[in-house]
Design a protein around this motif. Structure first.
Motif, PDB file in Angstrom:
ATOM      1  N   GLN A  18      -7.338   4.364  -5.634  1.00  0.00           N
ATOM      2  CA  GLN A  18      -6.589   3.577  -6.628  1.00  0.00           C
ATOM      3  C   GLN A  18      -5.818   2.447  -5.958  1.00  0.00           C
ATOM      4  O   GLN A  18      -5.756   1.342  -6.476  1.00  0.00           O
ATOM      5  CB  GLN A  18      -5.612   4.477  -7.384  1.00  0.00           C
ATOM      6  N   VAL A  19      -5.247   2.743  -4.774  1.00  0.00           N
ATOM      7  CA  VAL A  19      -4.527   1.705  -4.033  1.00  0.00           C
ATOM      8  C   VAL A  19      -5.477   0.564  -3.735  1.00  0.00           C
ATOM      9  O   VAL A  19      -5.173  -0.612  -3.938  1.00  0.00           O
ATOM     10  CB  VAL A  19      -3.951   2.267  -2.714  1.00  0.00           C
ATOM     11  N   ASP A  37       0.832  -1.200   0.000  1.00  0.00           N
ATOM     12  CA  ASP A  37       0.000   0.000   0.000  1.00  0.00           C
ATOM     13  C   ASP A  37       0.865   1.247   0.000  1.00  0.00           C
ATOM     14  O   ASP A  37       0.667   2.171  -0.782  1.00  0.00           O
ATOM     15  CB  ASP A  37      -0.865   0.050   1.269  1.00  0.00           C
ATOM     16  N   ASP A  39      -6.424  -1.263  -7.119  1.00  0.00           N
ATOM     17  CA  ASP A  39      -5.359  -1.956  -7.858  1.00  0.00           C
ATOM     18  C   ASP A  39      -4.505  -2.882  -6.993  1.00  0.00           C
ATOM     19  O   ASP A  39      -3.849  -3.766  -7.519  1.00  0.00           O
ATOM     20  CB  ASP A  39      -4.439  -0.934  -8.555  1.00  0.00           C
ATOM     21  N   SER A  42      -0.240   6.955  -6.135  1.00  0.00           N
ATOM     22  CA  SER A  42      -1.616   6.496  -6.251  1.00  0.00           C
ATOM     23  C   SER A  42      -2.473   7.168  -5.189  1.00  0.00           C
ATOM     24  O   SER A  42      -2.028   7.438  -4.082  1.00  0.00           O
ATOM     25  CB  SER A  42      -1.675   4.980  -6.041  1.00  0.00           C
ATOM     26  N   ARG A  43      -3.748   7.407  -5.548  1.00  0.00           N
ATOM     27  CA  ARG A  43      -4.696   7.913  -4.559  1.00  0.00           C
ATOM     28  C   ARG A  43      -5.211   6.726  -3.743  1.00  0.00           C
ATOM     29  O   ARG A  43      -5.150   5.593  -4.213  1.00  0.00           O
ATOM     30  CB  ARG A  43      -5.867   8.590  -5.266  1.00  0.00           C
ATOM     31  N   ALA A  64       2.609   1.920  -3.230  1.00  0.00           N
ATOM     32  CA  ALA A  64       1.706   2.473  -4.242  1.00  0.00           C
ATOM     33  C   ALA A  64       1.432   3.945  -3.957  1.00  0.00           C
ATOM     34  O   ALA A  64       1.381   4.773  -4.870  1.00  0.00           O
ATOM     35  CB  ALA A  64       0.402   1.679  -4.270  1.00  0.00           C
ATOM     36  N   MET A  65       1.263   4.276  -2.652  1.00  0.00           N
ATOM     37  CA  MET A  65       1.013   5.667  -2.284  1.00  0.00           C
ATOM     38  C   MET A  65       2.217   6.536  -2.636  1.00  0.00           C
ATOM     39  O   MET A  65       2.072   7.633  -3.181  1.00  0.00           O
ATOM     40  CB  MET A  65       0.761   5.778  -0.773  1.00  0.00           C
TER      41      MET A  65
END
Lengths: 279, 318
Positions: free
Chosen positions: B225-226, B213, B229, B221-222, B216-217
């Motif tokens: 979106q995390v 997570d 996806d 990513s918002r 991705a952040m």
């Protein structure tokens, strides 16, 4: 995540409100003076008095407890054996069928388990003359069969997670299989055996459908009694009975939870001590 | 464990202990539960399957094989497709169970995700609170909703006044008819089976690597979106396990539709029970039971099939 998950917390609050509002409402309305079960008419404890003077309820509760104690104990013994067999004996004849027989009752709808057990008991009575009548024995057998598979699943998953090397080490050091079982395997799975027993006990105490099919005349368990009353609608004395049951079970689960939590912590501490002593 | 099977007890030691230490004791551990299950579960299952091919007779017990009918009588299975009662009952069951499963997922997923994000102490308490209703009587939980949904309860009156406030006056109601509807069945099913969805999902989500997570952040990513996806694809095994745990008992449910359901639209559990107890038609009840089992086993088989495939793919990718 750094942001506080506000959405998730909100859903959690709503979820727990959804879980507990019906139960709380039932408890509040058990103190309702009105005969109409859903209209508030002042505070009263008279439904509890009505309940305790009802001999039918008391004898049904005693019967349920007897069946639950006996079936949970037998189911725990059989289920523990089955769990050990599944987790520790990798090869024996008919293993695939055996593990199938452990899983199948878990996904079998209760109605089907009920009618199939009843047909079995009726046909057995015809073929071999046993069980001569349906009642305590047949209900207990049906409950054992159903709940032993839960115990077996819990025990075997605990054993699979445990380190088999300890047992092998004991065996290499000259312990007999029976000693290994007594001194190592059973202590490892004792928490699983305890929670298996509790689960079997509550399953038996709670069961309506299978009991309904396998019982005979004059053997009404508490859930069957509630079932026959509830079918006619909501009544205040059932609210009172429900409140008592919910309180007893809630208290039992909380106490069991605390005890098991402590035992777990003590075991972890012991393991850490043992490691430190060996360093 | 080969060491258990080949015992090395000297033959001169006799008695119970040495007897246990030989192969015999492992046989006892396997054979006792095995025989019990063979007699009381497997045999009864075989009886249901055999009974579904029997012929109904006015004798006691009410069935026979052979006679004027062939040994295998398929009338029960034919009636499943000819009499619309059965098809409608199957459809009602599947639709109710699917809606209940979807709603459980919708409520249970954020709850399970929320449980992974609270502190450890809170998590244990909240998990206990999820399990607690499950330990209290199932029947009484259904009963609690009967009290809430009946026409003059505080819950129903509250909902009715909200309804009357929102909709035009022409649609105003004195009370919302909730009892004896499919809505009531689905609502109580969601209530009863929600812990079955939350617990496997929580077990799955708890194991996920939180650093994924964060990665991705960090890559921009918002949060949504995390979730879409990363978290969601990784939690599919939990979703399937929870879904099966809700769908299977919901589809065969007997108590909930009998107490709060619409009796003119019976679910399949009720049909089996009625065929067996009221109509005393054991062969027909067994045919419906076998059909229900096939209906429930099919999604299970599909799941194991895809699960095995996924495992293989995992192995192929280093």
């Amino acid at each position: 995540m750094n942001r506080r998950p506000i959405f998730l917390i909100t859903v959690l609050c709503f979820g727990f409100a959804f879980f507990y509002i019906p139960i709380l409402s039932m408890i509040v309305y058990s103190f309702n003076a009105s005969r109409l079960a859903t209209v508030w008419g002042g505070f009263s404890t008279k439904w509890y008095a009505t309940l305790f003077s009802n001999k039918q309820v008391i004898s049904a509760a005693i019967l349920s407890l007897q069946i639950a104690l006996l079936s949970a104990t037998c189911a725990t013994i059989l289920g523990t054996m089955a769990g050990i067999a599944l987790a520790r004996f990798k090869k024996f004849r008919g293993r695939v069928l055996f593990s199938g027989l452990i899983t199948a009752p878990l996904i079998m709808p209760e109605v089907i388990t009920g009618i199939s057990s009843l047909m079995l008991f009726i046909l057995m009575a015809q073929w071999i003359g046993w069980p001569a009548s349906r009642g305590f024995t047949t209900v207990t057998i049906a409950h054992i069969t159903f709940s032993m598979t839960f115990v077996a699943t819990i025990v075997s998953s605990r054993l699979i997670a445990a380190d088999q090397a300890i047992e092998e080490a004991a065996m290499d050091l000259g312990s007999k299989p029976w000693q290994v079982m007594k001194d190592i395997t059973l202590p490892i799975i004792s928490p699983a055996i305890l929670s298996g027993w509790l689960l079997a006990f509550t399953i038996s105490l709670d069961d309506v459908v299978i009991t309904n099919f396998t019982t005979g005349p004059g053997n009404t368990t508490l859930p069957l009694l509630i079932w026959s009353k509830v079918k006619l609608g909501v009544t205040p004395d059932i609210n009172a009975l429900a409140t008592i049951i919910v309180c007893i079970v809630g208290l039992g689960v909380i106490i069991a939870g605390i005890v098991m939590n402590r035992a777990e912590k003590r075991r972890d501490a012991d393991i850490r001590l043992a490691y430190r002593a060996n360093e | 464990m080969a060491a258990i099977e080949q015992s090395d007890v000297p033959p001169h030691r006799k008695g119970l202990v040495s007897w246990f230490n030989r192969r015999g004791w492992s046989d006892i551990i396997i054979a006792t539960p095995y025989i019990w299950l063979l007699v009381f579960f497997f045999l009864s299952f075989i009886i249901v399957v055999a009974m579904s091919f029997a012929t109904r007779t006015p004798t006691a017990p009410p069935f026979s094989f052979g006679g004027e009918h062939p040994l295998i009588n398929l009338d029960g299975y034919k009636r499943l497709f000819q009499d619309s009662l059965y098809i409608r009952a199957f459809l009602t069951s599947v639709v109710n169970a699917l809606i209940a499963t979807a709603l459980c997922l919708l409520i249970g997923y954020p709850m399970a995700l929320g449980l992974t994000r609270v502190s450890r102490a809170w998590r244990n308490i909240l998990l206990m609170l999820v399990i607690l209703p499950f330990w209290t009587s199932f029947l009484l939980r259904v009963y609690a909703w009967m009290g809430l949904m009946s026409n003059n309860s505080w819950f129903n009156r509250g909902l009715t006044s909200i309804w009357n406030w929102v909709v035009p006056t022409d649609w105003a109601l004195r009370s919302i008819p909730m009892m004896n509807t499919n809505f009531a069945v689905v609502l109580v099913m969601v209530y009863s089976y929600l812990p079955f969805m939350i617990l496997p999902l929580f077990a799955n989500l708890e194991k996920l690597d939180q650093t994924l997570d964060e990665a991705a952040m960090d890559l921009g990513s918002r949060p949504f979106q995390v979730f879409r996806d990363v978290t969601l694809p990784l939690s599919i095994p939990g979703i399937i396990a929870g879904g099966l745990l809700v769908f299977i008992p919901a589809a065969g449910e007997l108590i909930i539709p009998s107490l709060v359901g619409n009796s003119s639209q019976p679910m399949i559990g009720r049909v089996i029970s009625d065929e067996f107890a009221s109509a005393r038609d054991w062969p027909m009840a067994s045919s419906v039971a076998v059909a229900l089992l096939l209906l429930l086993v099919l999604p299970m088989m599909l799941y194991t099939h895809f699960d095995a495939k996924a495992q293989e793919r995992m192995k192929d990718e280093p």
